[in-house]
Write an enzyme that holds these catalytic residues in place. Structure first.
Site, PDB file in Angstrom:
ATOM      1  N   ASP A  14      34.309  78.270 -36.737  1.00 37.44           N
ATOM      2  CA  ASP A  14      33.247  78.740 -35.834  1.00 37.44           C
ATOM      3  C   ASP A  14      33.472  78.280 -34.399  1.00 37.44           C
ATOM      4  OD1 ASP A  14      31.930  79.917 -37.965  1.00 37.44           O
ATOM      5  OD2 ASP A  14      30.642  78.186 -38.331  1.00 37.44           O
ATOM      6  N   ARG A  94      21.662  66.754 -35.114  1.00 33.59           N
ATOM      7  CA  ARG A  94      21.763  67.812 -34.096  1.00 33.59           C
ATOM      8  C   ARG A  94      21.193  67.429 -32.736  1.00 33.59           C
ATOM      9  NH1 ARG A  94      25.918  69.277 -36.577  1.00 33.59           N
ATOM     10  NH2 ARG A  94      25.750  70.917 -38.137  1.00 33.59           N
ATOM     11  N   ASP A 123      20.567  75.331 -37.625  1.00 36.03           N
ATOM     12  CA  ASP A 123      21.202  74.604 -36.530  1.00 36.03           C
ATOM     13  C   ASP A 123      21.068  75.312 -35.190  1.00 36.03           C
ATOM     14  OD1 ASP A 123      21.884  72.405 -37.981  1.00 36.03           O
ATOM     15  OD2 ASP A 123      23.880  73.126 -38.511  1.00 36.03           O
TER      16      ASP A 123
END
Ligand code: ARG
Length: 399
Positions: A14, A94, A123
């Site tokens: 990604d 995060r 996320d």
């Protein structure tokens, strides 16, 4: 000189795709940041990967201690389990990763923020909101914007000669000190049992035949000792992951409600979290009044929800933290756990602040509690309900 874009970079498919996308479609120079929260990745390999993608500058930041003291410890104080099960390992990391990205973004004077999240997960919500609350710069999220799936990403990578190490990874894994999440592949079928090979932290076979006992001591809600031995914050987590994992403790398998509304089948390995939250919550029961406990469970639930749903920056979290912090004042003591072949049980607890009084609660002789006081109490306690039921009966008879 071209303008710069920045992203948190893991070296995976990604984020590699995002780097190329920023360069090609936005004409940006790219700055990458890898934040170590205990995921145990090869930092040098990630830096080399960044370089091979033509990144202008790569940062590697060790945030492990900060992660434990500023995110994991508050979660322990809040007994934080989303939907009663998930210790929030990914969710807690995060906001910290986003904060580190923002720090570098300021230093590097970038003009765009980016991330490699899909539009299907939690996320994106966590990154978007964490970045947004520290910056007004545009956020570029190519995977989401282009609606890319894995096959499309692989094709994009192949066209550009990006090497993807494990072509056929069986599962999507995210891990840090607080836990390991296993998603995707054959376990997307919610009736399919995860194979032993899915697990890396918790033994599923060949566990010791005799139970292991571990004593965890807390000071004001924070774990400080294992078996009487003082240990640093990070060490405590690592130690318990190892020890409880060996005893087969810490696997969670449940259906989870993502913030975007999708239900997902989630499998986790969280041995240290299982021990610490169980022990901490148990100790609280000994030192808190029943009313504090009852109220705190509602606060804890809300805290876990905010952390999960990307609302870490919501002012409500600070309000909840203030209550939780105050509630930890008496949470000092020791809890004894028994770990055996996948089971975890509290078998003892002690505290100098205990509200448990054996002389009062004993069914044996010599209790300090005079039972005769109780009948008046019960009568007053039930006064309204007794009255309400009488009136209701009377009404029912009339009609
Ligand atoms: N469902 C969890 C969360 O939203 C874990 C996600 C982990 N990601 C992964 N690629 N396995 O926090």
């Amino acid at each position: 000189m071209a303008e710069k874009g920045i992203l948190a970079f893991s070296g995976g498919l990604d984020t590699s795709v995002v780097v190329k996308y920023l360069q090609e479609e936005h004409g940006l120079d790219v700055v990458t940041v890898t934040v170590d929260v205990g995921q145990n990745d090869d930092k040098r390999a990630i830096a080399a990967k960044a370089k091979s993608l033509g990144v202008k500058r790569h940062y590697s930041i060790d945030a492990r201690s900060e992660f434990v003291t500023d995110y994991v410890f508050p979660a322990i104080k809040a007994n934080a389990l989303y939907q009663g099960k998930y210790c929030l390992a990914t969710a807690l990391a995060r906001p910290l990763i986003a904060q580190k990205v923002l720090e570098v973004a300021r230093k590097e004077n970038v003009s765009a923020l980016a991330h490699g999240c899909t539009g299907k997960g939690n996320d994106q919500v966590r990154f978007d909101l964490a970045l947004r609350s520290g910056s007004d710069l545009p956020i570029i999220a190519p995977i989401r914007e282009k609606n890319l799936d894995r096959a499309a990403e692989l094709e994009f990578a192949r066209e550009r000669g990006i090497k993807i190490e494990t072509v056929a990874k069986r599962y999507s894994i995210d891990q840090n000190l607080w836990g390991r999440a296993i998603e995707g592949g054959d376990i997307e079928d919610p009736y399919t049992e995860p194979p032993d090979s899915a697990f890396a932290w918790v033994s599923t076979r060949d566990m010791p035949d005799s139970p292991a006992y571990v004593e965890i001591s807390f000071e004001r809600g924070v774990p400080t000792r294992i078996d009487g031995r003082r240990m640093g914050p990070r060490r405590i987590i690592e130690h318990l992951n190892e020890r409880a994992g060996r005893a087969g403790v810490g696997i969670v398998d449940h259906i989870e409600d993502r913030t975007v509304g999708i239900k997902s089948r989630e499998v986790y390995e969280t041995p240290a979290a299982a021990c610490l939250i169980e022990a901490h919550a148990d100790l609280e029961k000994m030192v808190h009044t029943g009313r504090t406990g009852r109220f705190k469970r509602a606060v804890d639930e809300e805290w876990a929800y905010l952390a999960y749903a990307g609302l870490w920056q919501d002012p409500l979290r600070k309000c909840l933290d203030a209550f939780i912090e105050a509630s930890q004042e008496p949470v000092t003591g020791t809890v004894r756990l028994r770990l055996h072949k996948g089971s975890l049980r509290v078998v003892g607890r002690k505290s100098g602040n205990s509200l448990y009084d054996q002389r009062r609660s004993t069914y044996g002789t010599g209790s300090t509690f005079d039972q005769r006081m109780a009948s008046g109490f019960v009568e007053i306690w039930g006064m309204q309900l007794t009255e309400a039921n009488k009136l209701q009966e009377a009404r029912a008879e009339k009609s």
